[in-house]
Design a protein around this motif. Structure first.
Motif, mmCIF file in Angstrom:
data_model
loop_
_atom_site.group_PDB
_atom_site.id
_atom_site.type_symbol
_atom_site.label_atom_id
_atom_site.label_comp_id
_atom_site.label_asym_id
_atom_site.label_seq_id
_atom_site.Cartn_x
_atom_site.Cartn_y
_atom_site.Cartn_z
ATOM 1 N N ALA A 142 0.844 -1.208 0.024
ATOM 2 C CA ALA A 142 0.092 -0.170 -0.175
ATOM 3 C C ALA A 142 0.858 1.288 -0.153
ATOM 4 C CB ALA A 142 -1.094 0.086 1.028
ATOM 5 N N THR A 143 2.102 0.912 -0.280
ATOM 6 C CA THR A 143 3.160 2.267 -0.454
ATOM 7 C C THR A 143 2.797 3.426 -0.959
ATOM 8 O OG1 THR A 143 4.860 0.531 -0.016
ATOM 9 C CG2 THR A 143 5.412 2.939 -0.414
ATOM 10 N N ALA A 144 2.127 3.301 -2.361
ATOM 11 C CA ALA A 144 1.721 4.254 -3.210
ATOM 12 C C ALA A 144 0.319 4.643 -2.921
ATOM 13 C CB ALA A 144 2.196 3.653 -4.758
ATOM 14 N N SER A 145 -0.234 4.072 -2.209
ATOM 15 C CA SER A 145 -1.889 4.460 -1.882
ATOM 16 C C SER A 145 -1.968 5.654 -1.185
ATOM 17 C CB SER A 145 -2.538 3.410 -1.307
ATOM 18 O OG SER A 145 -3.942 3.680 -1.014
ATOM 19 N N ALA A 146 -2.903 6.710 -1.629
ATOM 20 C CA ALA A 146 -3.016 7.887 -0.822
ATOM 21 C C ALA A 146 -3.947 7.749 0.381
ATOM 22 C CB ALA A 146 -3.925 8.769 -1.671
ATOM 23 N N LEU A 147 -4.469 6.432 0.417
ATOM 24 C CA LEU A 147 -5.312 6.001 1.693
ATOM 25 C C LEU A 147 -4.444 5.510 2.660
ATOM 26 C CD1 LEU A 147 -8.297 4.782 -0.041
ATOM 27 C CD2 LEU A 147 -7.996 6.839 0.823
ATOM 28 N N TRP A 148 -3.026 5.428 2.563
ATOM 29 C CA TRP A 148 -2.274 4.725 3.505
ATOM 30 C C TRP A 148 -0.770 5.426 3.879
ATOM 31 C CZ3 TRP A 148 -2.987 0.575 6.665
ATOM 32 C CH2 TRP A 148 -3.933 -0.324 6.465
ATOM 33 N N LYS A 149 -1.074 6.947 3.660
ATOM 34 C CA LYS A 149 -0.206 7.751 4.007
ATOM 35 C C LYS A 149 0.557 7.640 5.177
ATOM 36 C CE LYS A 149 -1.703 11.624 1.102
ATOM 37 N NZ LYS A 149 -2.324 13.022 1.213
ATOM 38 N N GLN A 150 1.990 7.704 5.417
ATOM 39 C CA GLN A 150 2.582 7.145 6.615
ATOM 40 C C GLN A 150 2.417 5.881 7.150
ATOM 41 O OE1 GLN A 150 5.370 9.090 7.753
ATOM 42 N NE2 GLN A 150 5.183 10.099 5.921
ATOM 43 N N GLY A 151 1.926 5.060 6.430
ATOM 44 C CA GLY A 151 1.566 3.724 6.876
ATOM 45 C C GLY A 151 0.247 3.651 7.896
ATOM 46 N N GLN A 152 -0.574 4.441 7.597
ATOM 47 C CA GLN A 152 -1.839 4.282 8.594
ATOM 48 C C GLN A 152 -2.926 4.700 7.543
ATOM 49 O OE1 GLN A 152 -2.289 7.482 11.933
ATOM 50 N NE2 GLN A 152 -2.050 5.615 13.134
ATOM 51 N N HIS A 153 -4.089 3.972 7.687
ATOM 52 C CA HIS A 153 -5.340 4.158 7.083
ATOM 53 C C HIS A 153 -6.571 4.702 7.922
ATOM 54 C CE1 HIS A 153 -8.309 3.606 4.179
ATOM 55 N NE2 HIS A 153 -9.098 2.517 5.025
ATOM 56 N N MET A 154 -7.057 5.754 7.626
ATOM 57 C CA MET A 154 -8.263 6.256 8.636
ATOM 58 C C MET A 154 -8.006 6.532 9.821
ATOM 59 S SD MET A 154 -10.410 6.865 5.993
ATOM 60 C CE MET A 154 -11.821 7.279 6.970
ATOM 61 N N ALA A 155 -6.534 6.897 10.120
ATOM 62 C CA ALA A 155 -6.065 6.888 11.447
ATOM 63 C C ALA A 155 -6.341 5.765 12.621
ATOM 64 C CB ALA A 155 -6.646 8.134 12.414
ATOM 65 N N ARG A 156 -6.757 4.632 11.953
ATOM 66 C CA ARG A 156 -7.089 3.419 12.581
ATOM 67 C C ARG A 156 -6.427 2.200 12.417
ATOM 68 N NH1 ARG A 156 -13.419 2.263 11.694
ATOM 69 N NH2 ARG A 156 -12.825 0.728 13.399
ATOM 70 N N HIS A 157 -5.813 1.863 11.319
ATOM 71 C CA HIS A 157 -5.188 0.842 10.855
ATOM 72 C C HIS A 157 -3.719 1.080 10.604
ATOM 73 C CE1 HIS A 157 -9.167 -0.885 11.054
ATOM 74 N NE2 HIS A 157 -9.518 -0.170 9.819
ATOM 75 N N ASN A 158 -2.849 0.431 11.032
ATOM 76 C CA ASN A 158 -1.318 0.522 10.697
ATOM 77 C C ASN A 158 -0.875 -0.603 9.950
ATOM 78 O OD1 ASN A 158 -0.951 2.765 12.630
ATOM 79 N ND2 ASN A 158 -1.776 1.335 14.119
ATOM 80 N N ALA A 159 0.092 -0.158 8.906
ATOM 81 C CA ALA A 159 0.859 -1.152 8.153
ATOM 82 C C ALA A 159 1.806 -1.866 8.924
ATOM 83 C CB ALA A 159 1.485 -0.177 7.024
ATOM 84 N N GLY A 160 2.149 -3.075 8.260
ATOM 85 C CA GLY A 160 3.180 -3.708 8.928
ATOM 86 C C GLY A 160 2.553 -4.935 9.835
ATOM 87 N N MET A 161 1.332 -5.081 9.727
ATOM 88 C CA MET A 161 0.447 -5.851 10.578
ATOM 89 C C MET A 161 -0.593 -6.633 9.761
ATOM 90 S SD MET A 161 -0.592 -3.217 13.469
ATOM 91 C CE MET A 161 -1.827 -4.484 14.097
ATOM 92 N N ASP A 162 -1.005 -7.885 10.286
ATOM 93 C CA ASP A 162 -2.083 -8.822 9.601
ATOM 94 C C ASP A 162 -3.243 -8.174 10.217
ATOM 95 O OD1 ASP A 162 -3.754 -10.537 8.768
ATOM 96 O OD2 ASP A 162 -2.669 -12.383 9.543
#
Length: 303
Positions: A219-239
């Protein structure tokens, strides 16, 4: 996740009982069960008529040793703060283990959780000292009553948690962060374990990977996952399989992201010592949380 956190906090609120002001001295002096003085057979709470009469005889208003109302109010405030801090501290530990999983912090200890933990331990220690001063009048009570012995065990468990936290913050945490910085340039995709996935958190130029149903998405290029976070609720690097199943959008939006590999249960390579120590301490603290809650239950309901 907010609903999950609310459920955890509600669970802790329901499990943690209030500590009564009665002591085992009353039972020893009268030879009666708790139900003789309390409406609750387990002790604590509202008194019966006999209990009120006994309390009045033992602590008449004119007696010099009677605790002033202001002191009672202070003790209540300290006890409330102690319990509130325990809920915050234990709730954070349960939230990390049951929702985020310990791998969430394997890429470096989040500052927010560190601050909550350190502040909670400090407040718990200070308020615990004050409550012990009012609750334990002598060394005999501490060493020869069930309450005192359980209190000693509780203090010992608290000190273990403080010691492990000190090691994690001062030794393990920096090692985790250093390991992430050293290995970040080596992440190019492919199959990964949970620990390796945690490196790809989308922060400080690292790729933002996430797992859904065993597949690793980029999701690196996704505008919805800036700084590895989506909607201030979900964090990248996880299942995020369970969390994303509750998302308001369909799976096809996630499946538009490129797949870089699969999530591995383990890799044959030996896990670094500092990472093994981190996981050991994390699960040890979770166990201690349940042991302390058990002690509180024993205080309230006995055996």
């Amino acid at each position: 996740m907010k609903h999950s956190l609310s459920c955890i906090i509600l669970f802790v609120l329901l499990v943690l009982p209030a500590v009564g002001c009665a002591t085992e001295e009353y039972a020893r002096q009268t030879g009666l069960a708790c139900s003789a003085c309390h409406l609750d057979p387990g002790g604590g709470g509202e008194l019966t008529a006999d209990g009120k009469a006994f309390s009045a005889e033992q602590h008449p208003p004119s007696q010099p040793g009677t605790m002033p109302t202001a002191v009672k109010g202070f003790r209540l405030a300290v006890g409330y703060l102690h319990l509130l801090t325990a809920i915050l501290w234990f709730g954070t530990i349960l939230y990390v283990h049951l929702v985020l999983k310990p791998a969430y912090a394997a890429s470096g200890l989040p500052r927010g959780e560190v601050r909550v933990g350190v502040l909670s331990m400090l407040v718990m220690g200070l308020t615990g000292l004050v409550l012990t001063y009012y609750r334990v009048p002598s060394l005999e009570v501490l060493l020869h009553t069930r309450f005192g012995l359980l209190l000693l065990v509780k203090i010992g468990l608290y000190l273990v948690m403080v010691s492990s936290a000190a090691v994690v913050v001062t030794v393990i945490g920096p090692r985790l962060k250093k390991n992430i910085q050293a290995s970040a340039t080596l992440v190019t995709g492919g199959d990964m374990t949970s620990a390796e996935l945690s490196v790809c958190d989308g922060k400080e130029g690292r790729p933002a990977y996430l797992v859904y149903n065993g597949l690793i998405y980029d999701a690196t290029a996704s505008a919805l996952w800036k700084q590895g976070q989506h909607m201030a609720r979900h964090n990248a690097g996880m299942d995020l399989s369970e969390a994303l199943k509750q998302a308001p959008h369909d799976e096809d939006r996630l499946q538009r992201l490129p797949v870089v590999g699969k999530l591995l249960a383990y890799r044959a390579e030996k896990t670094p010592l500092h990472l093994r120590v981190f996981y050991t301490m994390a699960y040890m603290n979770l166990t201690i949380v349940f042991l302390i809650v058990l002690i509180l239950a024993l205080w309230r309901w006995g055996w």
